[in-house]
Design a protein around this motif. Structure first.
Motif, short mmCIF file in Angstrom:
data_model
loop_
_atom_site.label_atom_id
_atom_site.label_comp_id
_atom_site.label_asym_id
_atom_site.label_seq_id
_atom_site.Cartn_x
_atom_site.Cartn_y
_atom_site.Cartn_z
N LEU A 167 -2.97 7.49 9.44
CA LEU A 167 -3.92 8.55 9.32
C LEU A 167 -4.86 8.21 7.80
O LEU A 167 -5.59 7.59 7.76
CB LEU A 167 -3.61 9.59 9.21
N ASN A 168 -3.96 7.97 6.87
CA ASN A 168 -4.60 7.41 5.49
C ASN A 168 -5.44 5.78 5.53
O ASN A 168 -6.10 5.84 4.98
CB ASN A 168 -3.58 7.26 4.48
N THR A 169 -4.95 4.86 5.92
CA THR A 169 -5.05 3.60 6.40
C THR A 169 -6.36 3.86 7.17
O THR A 169 -7.45 2.94 6.69
CB THR A 169 -4.75 3.03 6.68
N GLU A 170 -6.50 4.55 8.41
CA GLU A 170 -8.26 4.26 9.23
C GLU A 170 -9.19 5.52 7.93
O GLU A 170 -9.80 5.07 8.23
CB GLU A 170 -7.71 5.15 10.61
N ILE A 171 -8.47 6.31 8.00
CA ILE A 171 -9.86 7.05 6.70
C ILE A 171 -10.30 6.54 6.01
O ILE A 171 -11.47 6.02 6.03
CB ILE A 171 -9.02 8.26 6.82
#
Length: 322
Positions: free
Chosen positions: A267-271
């Motif tokens: 999630l952090n990477t894609e955000i």
């Protein structure tokens, strides 16, 4: 004894393997993004702007679910008590984890144990504005005006505990002045009385006030970020007069505790990838919003530091939501 330890080790390996496999398969169905505010508000607008491109990157729909109430605690509680599988996430502002613990005597969840920050998403700059008839053209002049008129200057907010309320309290404490807080039920009524002159000042979102600043109905004295805002490039930071002043609420994503780290990392990477989009940056800029991602560790640290800052402000002001 040895066989028991071996058995425990095998179980541990199997559990770890199943967790990794589960995370690698994530997501394989729609994700619910809970916004603990009413539809159409500032947080909701930004959440929906981010949800669309994030869904494309994740390959699954993201359904924005508005759950307003209780000063954002209803939506936060729903997420805190959801399955820790990455399919229910919280799009939030400082209330649920940074300020409500000090504004409310009891919360239905533990903000430190039940929710885990994933990534910052955006900074929503506030601006100090005054009615056009207030005899001040700068932060310095407004502070002097308030000092020479103790108790006669008031400021509006969207309600007790709102970022506009706490920003006003931080300003009072930082400047050493006395202003009367006038809480409203939302930004709309506060804006109406500010324009009419019933109240003299407010510190709230640039997006709310910009058209009235442009028309001359309100005067912008200082932005509540440490740097100038592209939306109001000619308005200096309040921090130029009050060193270190920063009252720009962060928007960020949290998930239930015990969510697998691999899912949090995904999630952090894609955000962060989504926030690099020029299209999204331009879309958010129209609302005066600054996209700002970062690592999970940075967001965890920000929650702690902001909570400590606002705890002092809230205790000094005596503000309570219950």
């Amino acid at each position: 004894m040895i066989s028991k330890l071996v058995a425990q080790g095998v179980v541990g390996v199997l559990l770890a393997s199943s967790t990794v496999a589960f995370a690698q398969d994530y997501p394989n169905r729609p994700i619910k993004m809970v916004v603990p505010f009413a539809a159409g508000g500032g947080a909701d607008i930004v959440a929906r702007a981010v949800a669309a491109p994030l869904a494309k990157r994740l390959g699954q729909p993201i359904v924005v679910d508005n759950k307003p109430g209780g000063g954002a605690t209803l939506g936060a509680d729903l997420v805190a008590k959801s399955s820790a599988d990455g399919y229910t996430i919280l799009y939030t502002t400082p209330g649920p984890q940074m300020t409500n613990p000090y504004l409310m005597s009891k919360l239905p969840y533990d903000p430190a144990r039940d929710l885990v920050p994933v990534s910052s998403v955006a900074i929503v700059p506030n601006v100090l504005v005054v009615n056009k008839n207030v005899p001040a053209r700068s932060v310095k002049e407004f502070i002097q005006f308030a000092k020479t008129n103790p108790g006669k200057v008031n400021y509006a907010s969207a309600g007790i505990g709102a970022s506009s309320h706490l920003a006003g309290e931080l300003f009072k404490q930082s400047a050493g002045i006395h202003m009367v807080h006038i809480p409203y039920r939302g930004t709309g009524p506060a804006l109406a009385d500010l324009l009419s002159g019933e109240v003299q000042a407010a510190i709230d979102s640039i997006a709310v006030y910009k058209q009235h600043i442009d028309s001359g109905a309100l005067k912008a004295l200082g932005v509540a970020t440490r740097q100038r805002s592209k939306a109001l490039p000619n308005v200096p930071p309040i921090a130029d007069e009050l060193k270190g002043f920063d009252a720009a609420p962060v928007n960020y994503i949290s998930v239930p505790a015990k969510t697998p780290q691999a899912i949090i990392d995904r999630l952090n990477t894609e955000i962060n990838a989504v926030l690099q989009s020029t299209e999204l940056q331009e879309q958010l800029a129209t609302h005066g919003v600054i996209p700002q991602g970062g690592t999970q560790a940075e967001m965890v640290a920000l929650v702690r530091s902001e909570a400590a800052k606002w705890k002092k402000v809230i205790e000094a002001s005596g503000a309570k939501l219950d």
